[in-house]
Design a protein around this motif. Structure first.
Motif, mmCIF file in Angstrom:
data_model
loop_
_atom_site.group_PDB
_atom_site.id
_atom_site.type_symbol
_atom_site.label_atom_id
_atom_site.label_comp_id
_atom_site.label_asym_id
_atom_site.label_seq_id
_atom_site.Cartn_x
_atom_site.Cartn_y
_atom_site.Cartn_z
ATOM 1 N N LEU A 47 0.885 -1.251 -0.162
ATOM 2 C CA LEU A 47 0.050 -0.312 -0.050
ATOM 3 C C LEU A 47 0.641 1.121 0.094
ATOM 4 O O LEU A 47 0.424 1.964 -1.079
ATOM 5 C CB LEU A 47 -0.614 0.414 1.512
ATOM 6 C CG LEU A 47 -1.938 1.647 1.034
ATOM 7 C CD1 LEU A 47 -2.519 1.751 0.222
ATOM 8 C CD2 LEU A 47 -2.780 1.008 3.287
ATOM 9 N N ASP A 48 2.445 1.253 0.874
ATOM 10 C CA ASP A 48 2.496 2.424 0.724
ATOM 11 C C ASP A 48 3.544 3.531 -0.571
ATOM 12 O O ASP A 48 3.755 3.590 -0.964
ATOM 13 C CB ASP A 48 3.664 2.226 1.497
ATOM 14 C CG ASP A 48 4.901 0.970 1.291
ATOM 15 O OD1 ASP A 48 3.978 0.092 0.980
ATOM 16 O OD2 ASP A 48 6.005 1.403 1.191
ATOM 17 N N LYS A 49 3.475 2.059 -1.557
ATOM 18 C CA LYS A 49 3.982 2.060 -2.783
ATOM 19 C C LYS A 49 3.418 2.978 -3.685
ATOM 20 O O LYS A 49 3.094 3.540 -4.750
ATOM 21 C CB LYS A 49 4.397 0.783 -3.329
ATOM 22 C CG LYS A 49 5.574 -0.142 -2.922
ATOM 23 C CD LYS A 49 6.338 0.424 -3.371
ATOM 24 C CE LYS A 49 8.082 -0.561 -3.097
ATOM 25 N NZ LYS A 49 7.463 -1.926 -3.417
ATOM 26 N N PHE A 50 1.413 2.766 -3.270
ATOM 27 C CA PHE A 50 0.816 3.883 -3.928
ATOM 28 C C PHE A 50 0.055 4.993 -2.882
ATOM 29 O O PHE A 50 0.219 6.133 -3.997
ATOM 30 C CB PHE A 50 -0.806 3.036 -3.742
ATOM 31 C CG PHE A 50 -0.854 2.393 -5.025
ATOM 32 C CD1 PHE A 50 -0.647 2.125 -5.785
ATOM 33 C CD2 PHE A 50 -0.222 1.355 -4.763
ATOM 34 C CE1 PHE A 50 -1.191 1.093 -7.460
ATOM 35 C CE2 PHE A 50 0.334 -0.448 -5.532
ATOM 36 C CZ PHE A 50 -0.939 -0.332 -7.289
ATOM 37 N N ILE A 51 0.344 4.858 -2.109
ATOM 38 C CA ILE A 51 -0.592 6.116 -0.941
ATOM 39 C C ILE A 51 0.887 7.206 -0.835
ATOM 40 O O ILE A 51 0.670 8.795 -1.237
ATOM 41 C CB ILE A 51 -1.126 6.226 0.054
ATOM 42 C CG1 ILE A 51 -0.263 5.714 0.848
ATOM 43 C CG2 ILE A 51 -2.244 5.659 -0.167
ATOM 44 C CD1 ILE A 51 -0.417 5.371 2.322
ATOM 45 N N PHE A 52 1.654 6.911 -0.701
ATOM 46 C CA PHE A 52 2.964 8.178 -1.267
ATOM 47 C C PHE A 52 3.685 7.762 -2.268
ATOM 48 O O PHE A 52 5.022 9.066 -1.860
ATOM 49 C CB PHE A 52 4.270 7.585 0.114
ATOM 50 C CG PHE A 52 3.604 7.288 1.073
ATOM 51 C CD1 PHE A 52 2.251 8.008 1.859
ATOM 52 C CD2 PHE A 52 3.956 6.329 2.386
ATOM 53 C CE1 PHE A 52 1.771 7.825 2.904
ATOM 54 C CE2 PHE A 52 3.365 5.923 3.194
ATOM 55 C CZ PHE A 52 2.224 6.931 4.192
ATOM 56 N N ASP A 53 3.251 7.929 -3.780
ATOM 57 C CA ASP A 53 4.253 8.176 -4.859
ATOM 58 C C ASP A 53 3.558 9.498 -5.542
ATOM 59 O O ASP A 53 1.689 8.218 -5.903
ATOM 60 C CB ASP A 53 3.806 6.070 -5.313
ATOM 61 C CG ASP A 53 4.433 6.710 -6.847
ATOM 62 O OD1 ASP A 53 4.122 7.558 -7.711
ATOM 63 O OD2 ASP A 53 6.101 6.257 -7.089
ATOM 64 N N PRO A 54 3.927 9.967 -5.360
ATOM 65 C CA PRO A 54 3.064 11.139 -6.912
ATOM 66 C C PRO A 54 2.573 10.638 -7.786
ATOM 67 O O PRO A 54 1.329 11.492 -8.166
ATOM 68 C CB PRO A 54 4.124 12.194 -6.961
ATOM 69 C CG PRO A 54 5.306 11.164 -6.932
ATOM 70 C CD PRO A 54 5.476 10.282 -5.818
ATOM 71 N N ILE A 55 2.867 9.797 -8.428
ATOM 72 C CA ILE A 55 2.365 9.314 -9.086
ATOM 73 C C ILE A 55 0.908 8.424 -9.167
ATOM 74 O O ILE A 55 -0.369 8.253 -9.498
ATOM 75 C CB ILE A 55 3.409 8.805 -10.485
ATOM 76 C CG1 ILE A 55 3.772 9.560 -11.178
ATOM 77 C CG2 ILE A 55 2.341 8.359 -11.706
ATOM 78 C CD1 ILE A 55 3.355 11.581 -11.413
ATOM 79 N N LYS A 56 1.468 7.252 -8.557
ATOM 80 C CA LYS A 56 0.446 5.879 -8.470
ATOM 81 C C LYS A 56 -1.058 6.533 -7.429
ATOM 82 O O LYS A 56 -1.737 6.046 -7.352
ATOM 83 C CB LYS A 56 0.978 4.996 -7.219
ATOM 84 C CG LYS A 56 1.946 3.640 -9.539
ATOM 85 C CD LYS A 56 2.434 2.759 -7.678
ATOM 86 C CE LYS A 56 3.404 2.046 -9.361
ATOM 87 N NZ LYS A 56 3.849 1.034 -8.441
ATOM 88 N N ARG A 57 -0.256 7.801 -6.726
ATOM 89 C CA ARG A 57 -1.679 7.821 -5.861
ATOM 90 C C ARG A 57 -2.701 8.161 -6.316
ATOM 91 O O ARG A 57 -3.627 8.027 -5.184
ATOM 92 C CB ARG A 57 -0.869 8.627 -5.225
ATOM 93 C CG ARG A 57 -0.819 10.196 -5.591
ATOM 94 C CD ARG A 57 0.190 11.345 -4.604
ATOM 95 N NE ARG A 57 -0.577 11.177 -2.974
ATOM 96 C CZ ARG A 57 0.083 12.025 -2.128
ATOM 97 N NH1 ARG A 57 1.580 12.186 -2.349
ATOM 98 N NH2 ARG A 57 -0.484 12.655 -1.440
ATOM 99 N N THR A 58 -2.869 8.920 -7.551
ATOM 100 C CA THR A 58 -3.628 8.678 -8.231
ATOM 101 C C THR A 58 -4.230 7.403 -8.641
ATOM 102 O O THR A 58 -5.823 8.277 -9.019
ATOM 103 C CB THR A 58 -3.547 9.910 -9.390
ATOM 104 O OG1 THR A 58 -2.638 9.445 -10.337
ATOM 105 C CG2 THR A 58 -2.967 11.025 -8.827
#
Length: 359
Positions: free
Chosen positions: A104-115
């Motif tokens: 999950l952290d690879k998504f919510i803290f990534d400027p691209i994947k969080r979108t």
């Protein structure tokens, strides 16, 4: 699923070595306190994740097999499934289902994947994690306290459903037991409940605290670390000025909620769907209830799930969240783990496999 024979879960080391291309760096998914994790593929095309535990384990073969059998019996859609193990010489390996979307952290803290995570998806993930913890605390055969609940220990499947992973620090109790004490503190700074980090007292409410921090991260999009607001260092939970050298610093949830400016702390990506703001604000409220200083004030996971599923249910007013820094004046156990810390988001443990030991 009933497992009557531990041997049915056993794999040959050579089979796993072949599946991971001799544990090649190209197949390495990550490195943790217990060892490295590798992607593997069996001859029939089945993909797996193989955790190769550190070789300095103090746990015997019988205890290791019993632990594997216990974890393999945990069956819930929001828990990562253990498929088997290998035990040859000093080699101890655990085989899990492979999840393509990583943690999950690879998504919510990534400027691209969080979108990719709009509020509907984040809310589904939050509720799924809550259900997984509820199963561990109340619905499995034995009460299990995870002790390292954080974004990097939540994996996502192809449909972005959350699965709680890494039971390397878990503690198992009989159903009538509710808490325990330890002189060896394990876990991750920033997610640890203060009564546990300071004194070694842990319970299901310790997991509730960690879950609350995770909820605040999901709603704010802010990582659990220091950030400066003018002349002050802000804390995600309590919004106080603190020593800039402190390890456990976050943002401004408490002050924002108290001043009725909660929308200011919501992840800007989530504000695009304005019809969800009231739901997001309610989740922040629930998160703050989970991180209260007084252990008895924190809700149980069953009540948390009810709060999520019953939007008309009135929520109590949260008290000021727990806040502490790891000052040397605290207990010797706190000082000992401080010296072992590699980073503010590393799990702290000096053993290679879990402590799931019936009491």
């Amino acid at each position: 699923m009933e497992i009557d024979n531990i041997e049915s879960l056993k794999y040959n080391f050579s089979t796993l070595r072949g599946a991971t291309n001799n544990f090649s760096e190209d197949n390495k998914l990550g490195q943790g306190g217990f060892g490295a994790v590798y992607k593997g593929k069996f001859g029939d095309g089945c993909e797996i994740a193989v955790k190769r535990l550190s070789t300095d384990s103090r746990q015997g073969d019988i205890e290791f097999k019993n632990e594997v059998l216990l974890v393999a019996k945990l069956q819930h859609r929001n828990l990562v499934r253990l498929l088997g193990f290998s035990l040859e010489g000093s080699e101890r390996l655990l085989i899990y289902e492979f999840l393509h979307n990583e943690s999950l952290d690879k998504f919510i803290f990534d400027p691209i994947k969080r979108t990719l995570l709009n509020w509907q998806k984040r809310f589904t993930i939050i509720k799924g994690i809550a259900k997984g913890l509820l199963y561990l605390h109340e619905d499995s055969r034995l009460r299990i306290i995870h002790r390292d609940m954080k974004a990097s220990n939540v994996l996502l499947d192809v449909e972005m459903n959350p699965k709680i992973a890494d039971f390397g620090m878990a503690r198992l109790f009989n159903p009538e037991e509710t808490q325990g004490n330890t002189s060896r503190i394990v876990g991750t700074y920033g997610y640890m409940a203060p009564e546990y980090a300071r004194y070694g007292h842990f319970s299901v409410k310790s997991d509730v605290y960690s879950f609350g921090v995770l909820v605040l991260e999901m709603t704010t999009g802010q990582k659990n670390q220091c950030f400066r607001n003018g002349e002050n260092i802000e804390h995600l939970l309590s919004f106080v000025s603190i020593d800039p050298t402190t390890i456990n610093s976050k943002m401004l949830a408490w002050k924002s909620w108290r001043n009725n400016t909660t929308t200011n702390m919501i992840d800007p990506i989530l504000k695009m769907g304005t019809d969800s703001l009231s739901n997001i604000t309610r989740c922040i409220h629930i998160g703050l209830l989970c991180v209260q200083e007084n252990v008895s004030d924190r809700p149980t996971m069953s009540l948390v799930v009810l709060m999520f599923n019953s939007p008309s249910l009135s929520l109590p007013v949260p008290s000021k969240p727990a806040f502490f820094s790891f000052d040397p004046e605290y207990s010797s156990s706190t000082k000992s783990i401080r010296s072992k810390q590699r980073s503010s988001h590393s799990s702290l443990n000096d053993v290679s496999i879990s402590e799931i030991v019936p009491r």
